[in-house]
Write a protein that holds these residues in place. Structure first.
Motif, PDB file in Angstrom:
ATOM      1  N   VAL A   1       0.745  -1.307   0.094  1.00 26.74           N
ATOM      2  CA  VAL A   1       0.021  -0.110   0.208  1.00 26.74           C
ATOM      3  C   VAL A   1       0.867   1.218  -0.098  1.00 26.74           C
ATOM      4  CG1 VAL A   1      -2.011   1.655   1.703  1.00 26.74           C
ATOM      5  CG2 VAL A   1      -2.143  -1.185   0.890  1.00 26.74           C
ATOM      6  N   TYR A   2       0.929   2.306  -0.859  1.00 25.16           N
ATOM      7  CA  TYR A   2       1.187   3.535  -0.776  1.00 25.16           C
ATOM      8  C   TYR A   2       0.372   4.519  -1.395  1.00 25.16           C
ATOM      9  CZ  TYR A   2       4.668   7.096  -2.752  1.00 25.16           C
ATOM     10  OH  TYR A   2       5.975   7.993  -2.771  1.00 25.16           O
ATOM     11  N   ASP A   3       0.434   5.528  -0.530  1.00 27.28           N
ATOM     12  CA  ASP A   3      -0.164   6.749  -1.106  1.00 27.28           C
ATOM     13  C   ASP A   3      -1.505   6.362  -0.782  1.00 27.28           C
ATOM     14  OD1 ASP A   3      -0.560  10.358  -1.683  1.00 27.28           O
ATOM     15  OD2 ASP A   3      -0.216   9.484  -3.241  1.00 27.28           O
ATOM     16  N   GLY A   4      -2.327   5.539  -0.252  1.00 29.20           N
ATOM     17  CA  GLY A   4      -3.548   5.156  -0.240  1.00 29.20           C
ATOM     18  C   GLY A   4      -3.697   4.861  -1.529  1.00 29.20           C
ATOM     19  N   ARG A   5      -3.921   3.784  -2.307  1.00 27.98           N
ATOM     20  CA  ARG A   5      -2.903   2.758  -3.285  1.00 27.98           C
ATOM     21  C   ARG A   5      -2.882   1.629  -2.947  1.00 27.98           C
ATOM     22  NH1 ARG A   5      -2.525   7.522  -5.558  1.00 27.98           N
ATOM     23  NH2 ARG A   5      -4.216   8.256  -7.247  1.00 27.98           N
ATOM     24  N   MET A   6      -3.561   0.248  -3.161  1.00 21.77           N
ATOM     25  CA  MET A   6      -2.876  -0.827  -3.256  1.00 21.77           C
ATOM     26  C   MET A   6      -1.871  -1.137  -4.368  1.00 21.77           C
ATOM     27  SD  MET A   6      -4.277  -4.898  -1.952  1.00 21.77           S
ATOM     28  CE  MET A   6      -4.621  -3.863  -0.673  1.00 21.77           C
ATOM     29  N   TYR A   7      -1.056  -1.752  -4.191  1.00 27.45           N
ATOM     30  CA  TYR A   7      -0.181  -2.468  -5.400  1.00 27.45           C
ATOM     31  C   TYR A   7       0.218  -3.626  -5.808  1.00 27.45           C
ATOM     32  CZ  TYR A   7       0.566   2.380  -7.185  1.00 27.45           C
ATOM     33  OH  TYR A   7       0.299   3.780  -7.299  1.00 27.45           O
ATOM     34  N   ALA A   8       0.065  -4.265  -6.543  1.00 30.45           N
ATOM     35  CA  ALA A   8       0.083  -5.715  -6.493  1.00 30.45           C
ATOM     36  C   ALA A   8       1.178  -5.930  -8.256  1.00 30.45           C
ATOM     37  CB  ALA A   8      -0.902  -6.440  -7.597  1.00 30.45           C
ATOM     38  N   GLY A   9       1.957  -6.835  -7.683  1.00 32.70           N
ATOM     39  CA  GLY A   9       3.717  -7.092  -8.836  1.00 32.70           C
ATOM     40  C   GLY A   9       3.766  -8.554  -8.942  1.00 32.70           C
ATOM     41  N   THR A  10       3.243  -8.601  -9.965  1.00 35.12           N
ATOM     42  CA  THR A  10       3.007  -9.966 -10.874  1.00 35.12           C
ATOM     43  C   THR A  10       4.506 -10.977 -11.234  1.00 35.12           C
ATOM     44  OG1 THR A  10       2.244  -9.863 -13.250  1.00 35.12           O
ATOM     45  CG2 THR A  10       0.631  -9.157 -11.351  1.00 35.12           C
TER      46      THR A  10
END
Length: 302
Positions: free
Chosen positions: A223-232
């Motif tokens: 979670v960064y700056d209010g957003r979720m990130y998914a690395g695949t």
């Protein structure tokens, strides 16, 4: 006089040795129990979590099955050229590894270890461990029956969750977990399309958040700056980075940088928020990994 000087020299050397020994800052915690907790097949201390004042370690318990790999190549189950080019990870297909089952060990912070869980052979090891809502969770890799997700509130008695991504043999591994906003996020490896789920421990309810049809695994969450990130991961092509504001609608924000299209970055190994930047580290069997950083990761070209 010479003897006094000689004795003084011996004393100074002895003091120096004692001082050097006392200056050692690392202590081998497996010295008494043995490396690999006494089992050479425990190749990795694969996951760790602090829970209830104790430290838990999940192992990866395997040995390379040369005969199994040779048979898989000869039978056409896997293409040798694909392994050599880095497009296929030889550790992910059935027959590459033999296992006695992953283990979970507990350390009391002093000198005592205790094995608190011994998995069946198909559960090769516990890749991820996280603390969430007063319990510790440990997720396995199982390339036969599908991943297992264990939970415990005391670190001694463990129970397997059911439902959601579990029990589906296509979800061969849980590669990432994240406790966020009262929910446990679980990302799976699935050659039919990586899946992202949330688990509500209060209601024991699962909700599928997304299927990443072009990706083999959801490998990292942050979670960064209010957003979720998914690395695949994608063993056949290239990794992707996805971004979401509400964890249901996802945008492809895979970083673009000079030469990025010519690199064999097959997966995301790490996603970290550090000092106002999101750091991304890749997996690359051919060119060597890439380490990226951005303050605006929701902009692919930033």
């Amino acid at each position: 006089m010479a003897r006094c000087i000689q004795r003084l020299s011996f004393v100074l050397i002895a003091l120096a040795l004692v001082s050097a020994a006392s200056a050692q800052t690392f202590h081998e915690l497996t010295a008494d129990i043995g490396r690999g907790f006494g089992d050479m097949m425990n190749r990795y201390a694969w996951s760790m979590a602090s829970f209830g004042g104790k430290e838990y370690v999940g192992t990866w318990n395997v040995q390379f099955d040369y005969a199994g790999v040779a048979q898989a190549i000869l039978s056409g189950q896997v293409d040798l050229e694909s392994i050599l080019s880095g497009q296929v990870d030889p550790l992910t297909f059935t027959g590459a590894l033999a296992s006695q089952g992953g283990e979970i060990w507990r350390h009391d912070g002093g000198g005592n270890w205790a094995r608190v869980y011994d998995a069946p052979a198909a559960d090769q090891g516990f890749r991820k461990m996280v603390v969430h809502n007063g319990a510790v969770y440990a997720a396995s890799a199982n390339y036969q029956a599908g991943a297992t997700l264990l939970t415990s509130t005391d670190g001694t008695t463990w129970s397997a969750l059911t439902g959601g991504p579990l029990g589906d043999a296509a979800n061969t591994s849980v590669r990432t977990m994240l406790s966020h906003n009262g929910l446990l996020y679980v990302g799976t490896e699935n050659t039919n399309g990586a899946e992202l789920w949330t688990y509500n421990s209060a209601s024991a309810a699962w909700t599928k958040r997304n299927t990443f049809a072009e990706d083999a695994a959801v490998a990292e969450l942050a979670v960064y700056d209010g957003r979720m990130y998914a690395g695949t991961w994608d063993f056949a092509d290239s990794y992707k980075l996805h971004c979401s504001d509400d964890t249901n609608a996802w945008n492809d924000v895979t970083p673009v940088f000079p030469g990025s299209d010519s690199l064999s970055n097959l997966g995301v190994m790490q996603l970290r928020d550090f000092k106002g930047k999101l750091y991304l580290g890749t997996l690359n069997y051919v060119d060597g990994f890439t380490l990226l950083r951005s303050g605006t990761p929701d902009n692919a070209a930033a």
